[in-house]
Enzyme design. Structure first.
Site, mmCIF file in Angstrom:
data_model
loop_
_atom_site.group_PDB
_atom_site.id
_atom_site.type_symbol
_atom_site.label_atom_id
_atom_site.label_comp_id
_atom_site.label_asym_id
_atom_site.label_seq_id
_atom_site.Cartn_x
_atom_site.Cartn_y
_atom_site.Cartn_z
ATOM 1 N N HIS A 157 -23.055 29.915 48.081
ATOM 2 C CA HIS A 157 -22.026 29.228 47.286
ATOM 3 C C HIS A 157 -20.647 29.457 47.893
ATOM 4 O O HIS A 157 -19.866 28.505 48.060
ATOM 5 C CB HIS A 157 -22.077 29.751 45.841
ATOM 6 C CG HIS A 157 -20.934 29.297 44.989
ATOM 7 N ND1 HIS A 157 -21.029 28.220 44.129
ATOM 8 C CD2 HIS A 157 -19.670 29.796 44.848
ATOM 9 C CE1 HIS A 157 -19.872 28.072 43.500
ATOM 10 N NE2 HIS A 157 -19.031 29.008 43.916
ATOM 11 N N GLU A 158 -20.335 30.706 48.237
ATOM 12 C CA GLU A 158 -19.030 31.019 48.815
ATOM 13 C C GLU A 158 -18.870 30.409 50.209
ATOM 14 O O GLU A 158 -17.795 29.926 50.560
ATOM 15 C CB GLU A 158 -18.827 32.537 48.874
ATOM 16 C CG GLU A 158 -18.844 33.223 47.519
ATOM 17 C CD GLU A 158 -17.846 32.647 46.532
ATOM 18 O OE1 GLU A 158 -16.800 32.114 46.976
ATOM 19 O OE2 GLU A 158 -18.106 32.718 45.318
ATOM 20 N N HIS A 193 -17.808 26.918 49.760
ATOM 21 C CA HIS A 193 -16.368 26.774 49.559
ATOM 22 C C HIS A 193 -15.644 26.733 50.905
ATOM 23 O O HIS A 193 -14.758 25.903 51.133
ATOM 24 C CB HIS A 193 -15.826 27.949 48.742
ATOM 25 C CG HIS A 193 -15.944 27.767 47.259
ATOM 26 N ND1 HIS A 193 -15.521 26.632 46.600
ATOM 27 C CD2 HIS A 193 -16.430 28.611 46.293
ATOM 28 C CE1 HIS A 193 -15.743 26.780 45.293
ATOM 29 N NE2 HIS A 193 -16.301 27.952 45.085
ATOM 30 N N GLU A 222 -16.296 23.496 42.197
ATOM 31 C CA GLU A 222 -17.369 24.441 41.913
ATOM 32 C C GLU A 222 -18.732 23.762 41.934
ATOM 33 O O GLU A 222 -19.712 24.327 42.421
ATOM 34 C CB GLU A 222 -17.142 25.113 40.551
ATOM 35 C CG GLU A 222 -16.050 26.164 40.549
ATOM 36 C CD GLU A 222 -16.302 27.265 41.558
ATOM 37 O OE1 GLU A 222 -17.439 27.783 41.633
ATOM 38 O OE2 GLU A 222 -15.358 27.602 42.298
#
Length: 292
Positions: free
Chosen positions: A142-143, A146, A219
């Site tokens: 997930h990071e 980003h 997100e």
């Protein structure tokens, strides 16, 4: 870099069109103020703070969270963490970021940095201790999502744009009230400064809502990237674990890093418009729809 140039070019074009429109409407003659110069002034100050924060974001993140960078792994867990981030970065097509661990009981992680090839990804000690390897990998994915999406840069530029227009229109309102209501003929009277301050507060609240809307939107994109890199099931499992732990969190990351974490405090009522993250239930549901 191309993302930055296109974004800045688009918004400079918006500023130019706004300036021309104001001149055509005669607003500058009406209030006696050069709005072209005002736009430049507001843009400089509107972007300066946001860009400065972006360029020092890694340093600030390390200092404010106590993140310890893993330069040479000392344990098999640290070795696994480095190998996992390296693998995910390679799959995402970015240079491997710095990897760190910050001493917090809460389960959280964040990514920051001024560009996708010079980033930092860090996870909390609590997350490493309580999450399964598959869930930790999903959080890291997930990071990495980003970082690969350029979210830190885009969010900074959006903040710069809204800062510019908040300053700009607050001063327009102040000038109009000062000239038309209080009939100030030369310079600025007290009404200009009072109205400008009040307008900045009101417009600043609306601007924050816009920035937070984009933060919530990104997100979902990062969750989608995490699902592609680590598997949809693992991403859902990680979010479910975060939801189960929401009521037991005893501390949180600094406000400046909240938008870059994977988890945030749940709010209700009008406060939900100022949330940097969507409710975990909505994120989980979005991933479940992705499975079908």
């Amino acid at each position: 870099m191309m993302r930055i140039l296109l974004f800045l070019g688009t918004n400079l074009a918006v500023l130019l069109i706004a300036s021309i429109t104001l001149k055509v409407l005669g607003v500058d003659r009406f209030t006696g103020q050069n709005y072209g110069s005002l736009l430049v002034f507001c843009a400089v100050f509107g972007f300066a703070g946001s860009l400065f924060s972006l360029f020092i974001s890694k340093w600030m993140a390390k200092m404010s969270t106590g993140t310890e960078i893993i330069s040479q792994p000392r344990t098999r867990h640290e070795q696994w963490l480095l190998q996992t981030v390296e693998e995910l970065s390679r799959d995402a097509g970015i240079r491997m970021p710095e990897v760190g661990i910050f001493p917090a009981y809460e389960a959280n992680a964040f990514a920051t940095g001024w560009n996708k090839n010079d980033a930092l990804v860090a996870v909390s000690q609590g997350l490493l201790e309580r999450f399964s390897p598959e869930e930790v990998r999903a959080v890291l994915a997930h990071e990495i999502g980003h970082v690969a999406n350029g979210d830190m840069v885009t969010l900074t530029l959006i903040q710069g744009v809204v800062n510019t227009f908040v300053m700009f229109f607050a001063r327009i309102f102040g000038s109009i009230i000062d000239k038309t209501v209080f009939k100030t003929e030369e310079g600025h009277g007290p009404a200009y400064y009072i109205t400008s301050i009040v307008a900045e507060l009101v417009l600043g609240i609306l601007a924050t809502m816009i920035v937070m809307w984009f933060s919530r939107f990104r997100e979902f994109r990062a969750d989608d990237a995490g699902a592609r890199l680590a598997g949809t099931g693992a991403m859902i499992s990680a979010l479910q674990r975060l939801r189960a732990e929401q009521n037991m969190q005893s501390q949180h990351m600094p406000d400046t890093l909240t938008a870059f974490g994977i988890n945030s405090v749940k709010k209700s009522g009008i406060a939900q418009f100022f949330m940097s993250h969507p409710p975990l239930e909505e994120r989980i549901e979005a991933l479940r729809r992705r499975q079908h």
